[in-house]
Design an enzyme around this catalytic site. Structure first.
Site, mmCIF file in Angstrom:
data_model
loop_
_atom_site.group_PDB
_atom_site.id
_atom_site.type_symbol
_atom_site.label_atom_id
_atom_site.label_comp_id
_atom_site.label_asym_id
_atom_site.label_seq_id
_atom_site.Cartn_x
_atom_site.Cartn_y
_atom_site.Cartn_z
ATOM 1 N N ASP A 185 1.553 3.327 15.364
ATOM 2 C CA ASP A 185 2.378 3.064 16.543
ATOM 3 C C ASP A 185 2.799 4.415 17.116
ATOM 4 O OD1 ASP A 185 3.609 1.486 18.457
ATOM 5 O OD2 ASP A 185 5.412 1.124 17.281
ATOM 6 N N GLY A 190 -1.490 6.505 30.112
ATOM 7 C CA GLY A 190 -0.069 6.385 29.776
ATOM 8 C C GLY A 190 0.755 7.531 30.354
ATOM 9 N N ASP A 221 0.495 10.705 29.835
ATOM 10 C CA ASP A 221 -0.177 12.010 29.837
ATOM 11 C C ASP A 221 0.124 12.851 31.080
ATOM 12 O OD1 ASP A 221 -1.213 11.457 27.368
ATOM 13 O OD2 ASP A 221 -3.285 11.151 28.033
#
Lengths: 179, 179
Positions: free
Chosen positions: A61, A139, A141
């Site tokens: 995760d 995401g 980035d």
């Protein structure tokens, strides 16, 4: 055989490249609990997956933890990306004095049903939240800068060389393969 | 006897006042799953609590759902309050054209282990996200305006008369007491 609980077969190949062992992909929709701690979420998922498959499993995760926001969005990074969006996350951080943040991944390994059957391994990369730049990655980035460039400005090889996920899996592999 | 899974004994008294039946407080730390749906979180908790206590149970979950942010912070309202804080949530909503939001509570009732042993009841109050005003209430009350006043500007009686939680428990009580 080691079972990697993920829907992403590219991750499986990455981990296989780090290990001398075969890794099997196990697609299983484990329960993600609410917790500010990635460790607790991944460990809970690994226990559940172990009960399901009966073989050693790994679950990972990840999240972006912003210092000025007490770790937000943290374990809820995917939900916040899909609702608030990364542009607004940047606007939230912009007026803060401290733009520091860290990408973190936790890998949880489980091979039994006892309390002590779970081990977790963390990878972390420090950086700053910045206005979005770059077309690569996914995401958060584009708003995460490390060493002068955002993760979306790096090619996949450069990003993987510093990435939190790679580091977490390297730590796991080191422990898993010790004699 | 009906078991209300909560750490808050004031809530138990509120529900008892709505029902002709006795309600017992059951302090149990059920697993809160990650989900954008309050229904799924409350239902999962109610099933787990039923398995623990073996008597009919109710569980409630609440959140503030902001229209312009696709429902954020929603089920993660407590986490976001503790990390981002309500002042920053207001700043996030301020530049949006639409300030609409709703407070929602879902009550989940469970009385068995079958798939269809859970029922959910929703209460909702519509309003707008505004700059913080008022000293009463808790959580998001200072930034949630309904009918010209924030929840933090209402006295407890006024707030309870329109509140999402009251409405959800009323719906539950109506169903629970039907002959």
């Amino acid at each position: 055989m080691l079972q990697f609980v993920t829907g992403n077969d590219e991750k499986v190949r990455e981990v296989e490249a780090l290990l001398d062992a075969d890794v099997s992909q196990f697609e299983f929709d484990y329960t993600e609990i609410q917790s500010p701690q990635l460790e607790a979420i991944a460990a809970h998922g690994a226990r559940e997956a172990y009960r399901e498959v009966g073989e050693p499993v790994i679950v990972d995760d990840s999240g972006l933890f912003v210092d000025a926001l007490e770790g937000f969005p943290g374990p809820y990074s995917a939900y916040v990306e899909n609702t608030v969006g990364i542009e607004r996350v940047w606007r939230l951080v912009e007026p803060e004095a401290d733009h520091g943040a860290a990408f973190r991944t936790v890998v949880a390994y489980c091979d039994g049903t006892d309390e002590d059957s779970v081990r977790t391994f963390e990878g972390r990369v420090a950086g700053e939240v910045v206005a979005p730049r770059g077309d690569g990655g996914f995401g958060y980035d584009p708003i995460f800068e490390h060493d002068g460039r955002t993760f979306a400005e790096m090619d996949p090889g450069e990003k993987n060389a510093v990435s939190h996920r790679g580091r977490a899996f390297e730590k796991f592999a080191e422990w898993y393969e010790q004699p």
